[in-house]
Design a protein around this motif. Sequence first.
Motif, PDB file in Angstrom:
ATOM      1  N   GLY A 115       0.785  -1.218   0.000  1.00 41.16           N
ATOM      2  CA  GLY A 115       0.000   0.000   0.000  1.00 41.16           C
ATOM      3  C   GLY A 115       0.818   1.269   0.000  1.00 41.16           C
ATOM      4  N   GLY A 116       2.138   1.147  -0.067  1.00 42.94           N
ATOM      5  CA  GLY A 116       3.006   2.318  -0.045  1.00 42.94           C
ATOM      6  C   GLY A 116       4.085   2.185   1.006  1.00 42.94           C
ATOM      7  N   GLU A 117       4.819   3.246   1.239  1.00 41.14           N
ATOM      8  CA  GLU A 117       5.916   3.235   2.188  1.00 41.14           C
ATOM      9  C   GLU A 117       5.446   3.634   3.577  1.00 41.14           C
ATOM     10  OE1 GLU A 117       9.402   4.597  -0.983  1.00 41.14           O
ATOM     11  OE2 GLU A 117       8.893   5.880   0.744  1.00 41.14           O
ATOM     12  N   VAL A 118       6.082   3.027   4.579  1.00 35.84           N
ATOM     13  CA  VAL A 118       5.845   3.420   5.969  1.00 35.84           C
ATOM     14  C   VAL A 118       7.207   3.636   6.624  1.00 35.84           C
ATOM     15  CG1 VAL A 118       3.677   2.139   6.105  1.00 35.84           C
ATOM     16  CG2 VAL A 118       5.809   1.045   6.849  1.00 35.84           C
ATOM     17  N   PRO A 119       7.288   4.492   7.646  1.00 29.02           N
ATOM     18  CA  PRO A 119       8.561   4.672   8.353  1.00 29.02           C
ATOM     19  C   PRO A 119       9.022   3.356   8.966  1.00 29.02           C
ATOM     20  CG  PRO A 119       6.997   6.399   8.930  1.00 29.02           C
ATOM     21  CD  PRO A 119       6.235   5.374   8.165  1.00 29.02           C
ATOM     22  N   LEU A 120      10.333   3.175   9.032  1.00 28.61           N
ATOM     23  CA  LEU A 120      10.890   1.921   9.529  1.00 28.61           C
ATOM     24  C   LEU A 120      10.364   1.574  10.919  1.00 28.61           C
ATOM     25  CD1 LEU A 120      12.872  -0.441   9.388  1.00 28.61           C
ATOM     26  CD2 LEU A 120      14.696   1.123  10.088  1.00 28.61           C
ATOM     27  N   GLY A 121      10.323   2.553  11.813  1.00 22.86           N
ATOM     28  CA  GLY A 121       9.909   2.267  13.180  1.00 22.86           C
ATOM     29  C   GLY A 121       8.467   1.838  13.327  1.00 22.86           C
ATOM     30  N   SER A 122       7.621   2.166  12.350  1.00 20.42           N
ATOM     31  CA  SER A 122       6.196   1.847  12.466  1.00 20.42           C
ATOM     32  C   SER A 122       5.839   0.487  11.882  1.00 20.42           C
ATOM     33  CB  SER A 122       5.358   2.929  11.775  1.00 20.42           C
ATOM     34  OG  SER A 122       5.561   2.884  10.367  1.00 20.42           O
ATOM     35  N   VAL A 123       6.815  -0.231  11.342  1.00 19.02           N
ATOM     36  CA  VAL A 123       6.515  -1.488  10.656  1.00 19.02           C
ATOM     37  C   VAL A 123       6.000  -2.551  11.623  1.00 19.02           C
ATOM     38  CG1 VAL A 123       8.816  -2.528  10.868  1.00 19.02           C
ATOM     39  CG2 VAL A 123       7.395  -3.067   8.896  1.00 19.02           C
ATOM     40  N   PHE A 124       6.275  -2.393  12.916  1.00 22.54           N
ATOM     41  CA  PHE A 124       5.860  -3.394  13.889  1.00 22.54           C
ATOM     42  C   PHE A 124       4.450  -3.161  14.426  1.00 22.54           C
ATOM     43  CE2 PHE A 124      10.481  -2.769  14.247  1.00 22.54           C
ATOM     44  CZ  PHE A 124      10.912  -4.032  13.881  1.00 22.54           C
TER      45      PHE A 124
END
Length: 469
Positions: free
Chosen positions: A85-94
């Motif tokens: 669905g697009g990019e997310v910040p690295l820290g929010s992947v969890f």
Amino acid sequence: MNEVVFPRGADGRRSSSELGRAVVADALRAADPAAADAAAAERDWRTGYLRHFRALVEAGLDGGYAIAAAGLESVRRRMVVEQPGGEVPLGSVFEAGGEPPATVTVTGEGKPERELAVPWRGEVLRGDALLRRLDAWVTAGSIEASCAEMVREVMANPDWLDLSGHRLVVLGAGAEMGPLPAALGWGATVVGIDLPRPELWARVAATARRGAGTLIAPGASVETAGVDLLGGLPGVARWLLDMPGRLVLGNYVYAPGAAYARLAAAVDAVAVHVMAERPETALAFLATPTDVFAVPGDAVAHATARFRDRSRAARLAHLFSAERLLTPNYPDGADPGIADSLVPQQGPNYALAKRIQRWRAAVARQAGATVSLSVAPPTRTRSVTSNRLLAAAYAGAHLFGVEVFEPATSNRLMAALLVHQLRNPRTAAPQTWKDEAFGAAHGGLWRTAYQPRSALGLAALRGLPAAVR
């Protein structure tokens, strides 16, 4: 798709150079704005990065913790995860969680080793023989005296080798420098994570069966074990958090080129997430000797004395090269000195990946976590000797006072230092460089007479015949 990637630049490309330049500039800005501006203005990052990584250490003599925190924040803020669905910040992947992989277990068939033994040049050193070798390494300048003392303490306390109260997570289970073989030999429970490569896991499983411990790996079977951390962060994190016992997250991963910087960011994100959920988690790292470190005055004095006593041939080489070859390692009397052993052939992505690890070790130790960070010796690993120039330089390094270790020796020596640091956690020193210098096994790079890059070409020339055999 759940892939850790570099951010897109203004031109839409994902550039490791842009990321590295920005992160180093952000880190420097916490202590030296002028050095930060110089890094940000560097046009050719692939060849110009060397002086800026040195600046990180020079500016960090008193501001090391601020630099480390700023560098890590820059990595966290800039790196992204590419999803359908697009990019997310690295820290929010969890945040959305993840499906943990299945688990496979391999049980060792041997008896646990209860005495520290270190392979060296065809022998297995233990007891008095190992004590004599430690003394010889210190005398030769291959390891610091604090390193030898740590190993001696482990020898005097063989019960420390029983790591049954820990779950040693070896990220990079197949790494030649990792503690997996030693820990399994001592009877530990090791959680191994590496890429899904059947030949790798066949080798790791065989090591586990010969040992006395237990290997736990992600996968339904040994043949299907493994996970790619660049694309599987949420599931791996969930899997680790479900493990019983105290976790020790050991970072021994490696990848060629730009993938190493991405992998370093991914592993750091996992460590931050796991420690937030389980604050008692310990961290473990190996620092590369081919980096920049601040070193104590006695190392400078040792190197300076060697330079004064150098041979006539070395003096002539220095003179006829317009003082470009075999230059002194330090200015006379520097305290601390700056040991700059960066190797251009390893590149800026390698330097950034290893610096992220050092930054995390500093920040975590300052926050009260148990951290094991040791400078490892130059070692003839497959990843190093696959580079022809480095292989030749390693073959000729002994001519310039540098000892290159075999993987089996480095592996067991660094595992002993890990045990010591888990059993004797240190509080953070006032300056980060003092923690990094303690217990170092740098192979002589800190105490050689010559600035390593000024001897690299000559070492390669002298070592080339041996390297191509």
